[in-house]
Design an enzyme around this catalytic site. Sequence first.
Site, mmCIF file in Angstrom:
data_model
loop_
_atom_site.group_PDB
_atom_site.id
_atom_site.type_symbol
_atom_site.label_atom_id
_atom_site.label_comp_id
_atom_site.label_asym_id
_atom_site.label_seq_id
_atom_site.Cartn_x
_atom_site.Cartn_y
_atom_site.Cartn_z
ATOM 1 N N TYR A 33 0.851 -1.205 0.000
ATOM 2 C CA TYR A 33 0.000 0.000 0.000
ATOM 3 C C TYR A 33 0.884 1.252 0.000
ATOM 4 O O TYR A 33 0.746 2.128 -0.855
ATOM 5 C CB TYR A 33 -0.918 0.009 1.230
ATOM 6 C CG TYR A 33 -1.614 1.322 1.455
ATOM 7 C CD1 TYR A 33 -2.474 1.846 0.493
ATOM 8 C CD2 TYR A 33 -1.402 2.062 2.620
ATOM 9 C CE1 TYR A 33 -3.108 3.064 0.679
ATOM 10 C CE2 TYR A 33 -2.038 3.283 2.814
ATOM 11 C CZ TYR A 33 -2.887 3.784 1.843
ATOM 12 O OH TYR A 33 -3.505 4.992 2.030
HETATM 13 N N1 LIG Z 1 -8.795 7.480 5.579
HETATM 14 C C1 LIG Z 1 -7.497 7.605 5.913
HETATM 15 O O1 LIG Z 1 -7.136 7.617 7.112
HETATM 16 C C2 LIG Z 1 -6.441 7.762 4.855
HETATM 17 C C3 LIG Z 1 -5.112 7.952 5.275
HETATM 18 C C4 LIG Z 1 -4.123 8.101 4.317
HETATM 19 C C5 LIG Z 1 -4.454 8.111 2.974
HETATM 20 N N2 LIG Z 1 -5.745 7.917 2.579
HETATM 21 C C6 LIG Z 1 -6.044 7.940 1.133
HETATM 22 O O2 LIG Z 1 -7.136 8.825 0.924
HETATM 23 C C7 LIG Z 1 -7.917 8.376 -0.180
HETATM 24 C C8 LIG Z 1 -9.362 8.256 0.241
HETATM 25 O O3 LIG Z 1 -9.459 7.317 1.319
HETATM 26 P P1 LIG Z 1 -10.813 6.972 2.056
HETATM 27 O O4 LIG Z 1 -10.499 6.811 3.490
HETATM 28 O O5 LIG Z 1 -11.879 7.916 1.632
HETATM 29 O O6 LIG Z 1 -11.083 5.504 1.461
HETATM 30 P P2 LIG Z 1 -12.415 4.833 0.906
HETATM 31 O O7 LIG Z 1 -12.082 3.404 0.667
HETATM 32 O O8 LIG Z 1 -13.574 5.159 1.799
HETATM 33 O O9 LIG Z 1 -12.657 5.576 -0.483
HETATM 34 C C9 LIG Z 1 -12.028 5.188 -1.690
HETATM 35 C C10 LIG Z 1 -13.090 5.061 -2.756
HETATM 36 O O10 LIG Z 1 -12.413 4.673 -3.953
HETATM 37 C C11 LIG Z 1 -13.198 3.718 -4.632
HETATM 38 N N3 LIG Z 1 -12.303 2.845 -5.387
HETATM 39 C C12 LIG Z 1 -11.389 1.975 -4.880
HETATM 40 N N4 LIG Z 1 -10.760 1.356 -5.880
HETATM 41 C C13 LIG Z 1 -11.284 1.844 -7.027
HETATM 42 C C14 LIG Z 1 -11.044 1.591 -8.405
HETATM 43 N N5 LIG Z 1 -10.115 0.726 -8.787
HETATM 44 N N6 LIG Z 1 -11.768 2.278 -9.322
HETATM 45 C C15 LIG Z 1 -12.714 3.173 -8.932
HETATM 46 N N7 LIG Z 1 -12.992 3.446 -7.654
HETATM 47 C C16 LIG Z 1 -12.276 2.790 -6.714
HETATM 48 C C17 LIG Z 1 -13.942 2.947 -3.546
HETATM 49 O O11 LIG Z 1 -15.167 2.385 -4.026
HETATM 50 C C18 LIG Z 1 -14.147 3.998 -2.465
HETATM 51 O O12 LIG Z 1 -15.442 4.529 -2.496
HETATM 52 C C19 LIG Z 1 -7.278 7.069 -0.632
HETATM 53 O O13 LIG Z 1 -6.413 7.361 -1.704
HETATM 54 C C20 LIG Z 1 -6.494 6.613 0.578
HETATM 55 O O14 LIG Z 1 -5.422 5.793 0.218
HETATM 56 C C21 LIG Z 1 -6.750 7.755 3.494
#
Ligand SMILES: NC(=O)c1ccc[n+]([C@@H]2O[C@H](COP(=O)([O-])OP(=O)(O)OC[C@H]3O[C@@H](n4cnc5c(N)ncnc54)[C@H](O)[C@@H]3O)[C@@H](O)[C@H]2O)c1
Length: 341
Positions: A160
């Site tokens: 990741y």
């Molecule tokens: N939530 C956290 O604490 C956190 C921390 C660091 C980084 N991030 C990053 O922030 C971003 C958003 O995270 P989040 O917490 O909202 O996650 P989340 O999983 O709730 O949202 C991601 C969305 O992307 C969609 N998705 C996943 N793979 C896909 C694909 N191949 N094609 C189309 N859609 C796809 C999913 O359906 C989901 O709705 C991500 O890039 C994550 O890596 C989040």
Amino acid sequence: MAEGSIAMKRVFITGTAGFIGFHLARLLLSQGYAVAGFDGMTDYYDVALKQRRHAMLLQSEAFTRTEAMLEDEGAVNRAVDAFAPDVIVHLAAQAGVRYSLENPRAYIEANIVGTFNVMEAARRHEVDHLLMASTSSVYGANTEMPFDEAQKADTPLTIYAATKKANEAMGHSYAHIHGLPTTMFRFFTVYGPWGRPDMALFKFTKGILEGTPIDIYNNGEMWRDFTYIDDLVLGIRGLIDAVPGGPETAVEGDSLSPAAPFRVVNIGNSDKVRLLDFVEAIEAETGKKAIRNYMPMQTGDVPATWADATLLQRLTGYHPQTPMRDGVAQFVRWYRDYHEI
Ligand SMILES: NC(=O)c1ccc[n+]([C@@H]2O[C@H](COP(=O)([O-])OP(=O)(O)OC[C@H]3O[C@@H](n4cnc5c(N)ncnc54)[C@H](O)[C@@H]3O)[C@@H](O)[C@H]2O)c1
């Protein structure tokens, strides 16, 4: 505030059915922007929660959405072409540190191939600013705290983290070749209402309310820089206007590249919270005691994260600061309401 602000009107956001994308879309819609969402509604966690988030956004006439996968280059292109955005915020990804040990391929497909498709669409459209999600996990085995953007981040501990580090490198190359202004966010453990069922706060609250054991890793010797969702999206909103450009757009201590209109920016609360204090806050809010199942450290996990958010503050005049207890209270209130408990 950095120079180079733009009068932004149309924002294309990937991951709008996800936790952060949903909240960002809601904020921008409330400020009068047109938002096009793109999300593959993957079944990594409860799809019904994603559908509820999209249904709420669709109450606004200024929101449209495409439900398709990032890996589908044609679908990404059609959606971006149809909307003609000024700005793209790329948040869709296969997220989650632990799941990347089980299914690394999902990360390569969504985060490498998918991100490439978004970057291609962004440069074809010559958007004013491309902003993409990275993570505090790129600091990997670094031990010098707080983490700041000037530190090397060359020791990712999971696929990741490695895909997100690769996204930063990919973003830099396109910023250089195509002059595409690009900002990468490094988010630190985001939490709050409408949050992710695979993350600690959700799992802990569920277990505590249901009276089932909760797994506490590294015997509780864990610290996280928990960032409240409303703070996080205000940070993103500020950065949309802080368009990286030439040296004249630099602020003190900037991560701005000398070779491209590109920077990475931490978005964190700048406060390290002990996991056990987090559990106690949920106990206080629910009025119930957790059944604690102490576990060893998980492979690929890190004992602590802690953000230096000075750069965010210099670029936007803002830095997140919701106290953990207030954020937990908001979450527990939402959790009870959503599950009608
Ligand atoms: N939530 C956290 O604490 C956190 C921390 C660091 C980084 N991030 C990053 O922030 C971003 C958003 O995270 P989040 O917490 O909202 O996650 P989340 O999983 O709730 O949202 C991601 C969305 O992307 C969609 N998705 C996943 N793979 C896909 C694909 N191949 N094609 C189309 N859609 C796809 C999913 O359906 C989901 O709705 C991500 O890039 C994550 O890596 C989040």
